[in-house]
Design a protein around this motif. Sequence first.
Motif, mmCIF file in Angstrom:
data_model
loop_
_atom_site.group_PDB
_atom_site.id
_atom_site.type_symbol
_atom_site.label_atom_id
_atom_site.label_comp_id
_atom_site.label_asym_id
_atom_site.label_seq_id
_atom_site.Cartn_x
_atom_site.Cartn_y
_atom_site.Cartn_z
ATOM 1 N N VAL A 63 0.809 -1.219 0.000
ATOM 2 C CA VAL A 63 0.000 0.000 0.000
ATOM 3 C C VAL A 63 0.844 1.271 0.000
ATOM 4 O O VAL A 63 0.296 2.372 -0.111
ATOM 5 C CB VAL A 63 -0.970 0.037 1.201
ATOM 6 C CG1 VAL A 63 -1.828 -1.224 1.235
ATOM 7 C CG2 VAL A 63 -0.222 0.227 2.506
ATOM 8 N N PHE A 67 -1.702 4.605 0.239
ATOM 9 C CA PHE A 67 -2.446 4.825 1.481
ATOM 10 C C PHE A 67 -1.672 5.777 2.391
ATOM 11 O O PHE A 67 -0.432 5.768 2.407
ATOM 12 C CB PHE A 67 -2.636 3.513 2.231
ATOM 13 C CG PHE A 67 -3.589 2.537 1.583
ATOM 14 C CD1 PHE A 67 -4.063 2.710 0.293
ATOM 15 C CD2 PHE A 67 -4.021 1.420 2.280
ATOM 16 C CE1 PHE A 67 -4.929 1.802 -0.290
ATOM 17 C CE2 PHE A 67 -4.892 0.505 1.721
ATOM 18 C CZ PHE A 67 -5.342 0.691 0.432
ATOM 19 N N LEU A 80 -7.413 6.618 7.623
ATOM 20 C CA LEU A 80 -6.663 5.920 6.580
ATOM 21 C C LEU A 80 -7.202 6.423 5.244
ATOM 22 O O LEU A 80 -8.330 6.100 4.865
ATOM 23 C CB LEU A 80 -6.800 4.407 6.672
ATOM 24 C CG LEU A 80 -5.953 3.634 5.658
ATOM 25 C CD1 LEU A 80 -4.462 3.800 5.982
ATOM 26 C CD2 LEU A 80 -6.316 2.153 5.644
ATOM 27 N N MET A 82 -7.159 6.173 1.426
ATOM 28 C CA MET A 82 -6.822 5.123 0.473
ATOM 29 C C MET A 82 -7.086 5.632 -0.942
ATOM 30 O O MET A 82 -8.222 5.966 -1.278
ATOM 31 C CB MET A 82 -7.630 3.858 0.738
ATOM 32 C CG MET A 82 -7.515 3.356 2.170
ATOM 33 S SD MET A 82 -8.339 1.780 2.425
ATOM 34 C CE MET A 82 -10.034 2.280 2.203
ATOM 35 N N ASP A 89 -7.413 -4.824 -2.694
ATOM 36 C CA ASP A 89 -7.584 -4.091 -1.439
ATOM 37 C C ASP A 89 -8.907 -4.432 -0.761
ATOM 38 O O ASP A 89 -9.158 -4.003 0.370
ATOM 39 C CB ASP A 89 -7.540 -2.577 -1.687
ATOM 40 C CG ASP A 89 -6.185 -2.106 -2.171
ATOM 41 O OD1 ASP A 89 -6.152 -1.259 -3.088
ATOM 42 O OD2 ASP A 89 -5.159 -2.588 -1.643
#
Length: 125
Positions: A63, A67, A80, A82, A89
């Motif tokens: 990630v 992220f 978080l 993303m 994912d």
Amino acid sequence: QVQLVESGGGSVQAGGSLRLSCTASGNPHLRNYMAWFRQAPGRWREGVAAIASDDSTTYAQTVKGRFTISRDKAKNVLFLEMNSLKSEDTAMYYCAATPLVQTTQELLRIAYNYWGQGTQVTVST
């Protein structure tokens, strides 16, 4: 004790973005270190990103660059962000907290004492 409640999950197309939140309560000294984990059906729960008390961060290679973990200490919320989401994912995402983590163990499940119930993220192609 520590209570963690995740929110912000949902369904998104590949390439899209989502922002997860984790609202924390309870003894702040027990959640100096916080992290996001995820678990897909039939797979182990894996660490995604972690943040230390000094706001230093650790990311899983899968990630990194997509992220971003952050937190608002005043509001006791962990985030978080993303971006560039991929079908791989897709998973249940969990917030976790612990008072202390040894270096190199920031993304290990056993290092964390407190867990939320999770929020589902589904990425479709």
